[in-house]
Motif scaffolding. Structure first.
Motif, mmCIF file in Angstrom:
data_model
loop_
_atom_site.group_PDB
_atom_site.id
_atom_site.type_symbol
_atom_site.label_atom_id
_atom_site.label_comp_id
_atom_site.label_asym_id
_atom_site.label_seq_id
_atom_site.Cartn_x
_atom_site.Cartn_y
_atom_site.Cartn_z
ATOM 1 N N UNK A 68 15.961 -5.507 6.025
ATOM 2 C CA UNK A 68 15.523 -4.531 7.027
ATOM 3 C C UNK A 68 15.692 -3.113 6.500
ATOM 4 N N UNK A 69 16.805 -2.844 5.841
ATOM 5 C CA UNK A 69 17.044 -1.509 5.296
ATOM 6 C C UNK A 69 16.026 -1.177 4.207
ATOM 7 N N UNK A 70 15.758 -2.135 3.326
ATOM 8 C CA UNK A 70 14.774 -1.897 2.271
ATOM 9 C C UNK A 70 13.385 -1.690 2.868
ATOM 10 N N UNK A 71 13.043 -2.466 3.880
ATOM 11 C CA UNK A 71 11.740 -2.325 4.526
ATOM 12 C C UNK A 71 11.583 -0.940 5.155
ATOM 13 N N UNK A 72 12.609 -0.487 5.878
ATOM 14 C CA UNK A 72 12.545 0.828 6.518
ATOM 15 C C UNK A 72 12.444 1.927 5.460
ATOM 16 N N UNK A 73 13.188 1.802 4.374
ATOM 17 C CA UNK A 73 13.135 2.804 3.308
ATOM 18 C C UNK A 73 11.728 2.902 2.703
ATOM 19 N N UNK A 74 11.156 1.735 2.357
ATOM 20 C CA UNK A 74 9.815 1.729 1.769
ATOM 21 C C UNK A 74 8.790 2.200 2.800
ATOM 22 N N UNK A 75 8.976 1.836 4.059
ATOM 23 C CA UNK A 75 8.066 2.255 5.126
ATOM 24 C C UNK A 75 8.052 3.773 5.269
ATOM 25 N N UNK A 76 9.215 4.403 5.207
ATOM 26 C CA UNK A 76 9.288 5.850 5.367
ATOM 27 C C UNK A 76 8.703 6.604 4.174
ATOM 28 N N UNK A 77 8.853 6.036 2.965
ATOM 29 C CA UNK A 77 8.406 6.755 1.773
ATOM 30 C C UNK A 77 6.973 6.427 1.357
ATOM 31 N N UNK A 112 4.672 3.833 3.245
ATOM 32 C CA UNK A 112 3.772 3.401 4.302
ATOM 33 C C UNK A 112 3.949 1.930 4.648
ATOM 34 N N UNK A 113 3.291 1.493 5.723
ATOM 35 C CA UNK A 113 3.492 0.117 6.218
ATOM 36 C C UNK A 113 2.920 -0.964 5.299
ATOM 37 N N UNK A 114 1.788 -0.736 4.691
ATOM 38 C CA UNK A 114 1.186 -1.767 3.835
ATOM 39 C C UNK A 114 2.052 -2.004 2.603
ATOM 40 N N UNK A 115 2.477 -0.942 1.980
ATOM 41 C CA UNK A 115 3.316 -1.080 0.794
ATOM 42 C C UNK A 115 4.660 -1.726 1.133
ATOM 43 N N UNK A 116 5.198 -1.416 2.306
ATOM 44 C CA UNK A 116 6.472 -2.016 2.724
ATOM 45 C C UNK A 116 6.322 -3.524 2.906
ATOM 46 N N UNK A 117 5.236 -3.929 3.548
ATOM 47 C CA UNK A 117 5.010 -5.377 3.742
ATOM 48 C C UNK A 117 4.769 -6.086 2.413
ATOM 49 N N UNK A 118 3.994 -5.474 1.532
ATOM 50 C CA UNK A 118 3.722 -6.094 0.231
ATOM 51 C C UNK A 118 4.974 -6.180 -0.634
ATOM 52 N N UNK A 119 5.817 -5.162 -0.603
ATOM 53 C CA UNK A 119 7.046 -5.227 -1.402
ATOM 54 C C UNK A 119 7.998 -6.293 -0.866
ATOM 55 N N UNK A 120 8.086 -6.411 0.457
ATOM 56 C CA UNK A 120 8.917 -7.479 1.040
ATOM 57 C C UNK A 120 8.396 -8.855 0.681
ATOM 58 N N UNK A 121 7.073 -9.031 0.730
ATOM 59 C CA UNK A 121 6.479 -10.312 0.353
ATOM 60 C C UNK A 121 6.731 -10.631 -1.115
#
Length: 149
Positions: free
Chosen positions: A39-48, A50-59
């Motif tokens: 969750x912390x990594x997702x929020x960090x990537x989301x803030x820096x 965007x949402x698509x990149x955050x979802x792709x990095x988590x996947x």
């Protein structure tokens, strides 16, 4: 002797149950820790980014973890199959060695003549059951240290 066998089974069952519950508690704690880290990594990537990149990095992270788990599973399965084949060969050669011994065969024939076939069948059934229990117990005991590694 039977009481000692029963006590050993009770003790090993209790110890296995305690270890299993301890492992389950550790697994739950690890799962919660990983969930918060994700969750912390997702929020960090989301803030820096965007949402698509955050979802792709988590996947991508979970894909790598899944591939590692599959590789470990396949290696472990292959190792267990090789170990089972090796044990089967050893048991087969041990049985062949015992059956090739003329003194053992002569002793067995004398026992059959002395006891009689009708009385020997229940004794052999109980002996076979005890042998099976001892073999499964020794196989379980030899595989426990390997699982800790």
């Amino acid at each position: 002797m039977l009481q000692r066998l029963i006590d050993d089974v009770k003790q090993s069952t209790g110890s296995a149950l305690r270890l299993t519950s301890l492992a389950a508690a550790a697994a739950i704690a690890l799962f919660i820790t990983i969930a918060f880290l994700c969750a912390a990594a997702f929020v960090y990537v989301l803030q820096h980014y965007g949402p698509v990149e955050a979802c792709l990095s988590g996947a991508a992270v979970f894909l790598v973890v899944t591939l590692i788990a599959i590789a470990v599973y396949m290696a472990r399965k292959r190792e267990m199959r090789l170990r089972a084949e090796k044990a089967a060969k050893a048991a087969k050669s041990a049985a062949a060695t015992m059956l090739a011994d003329p003194a053992l065969i002569a002793t067995g024939l004398q026992i059959v003549r002395a006891i009689g076939v009708k009385r020997l069948i229940p004794i052999l059934a109980v002996g076979g059951l005890a042998l099976g229990l001892m073999a499964s117990r020794s196989a379980a005991g030899s595989s426990e240290p390997d699982e800790e590694e």
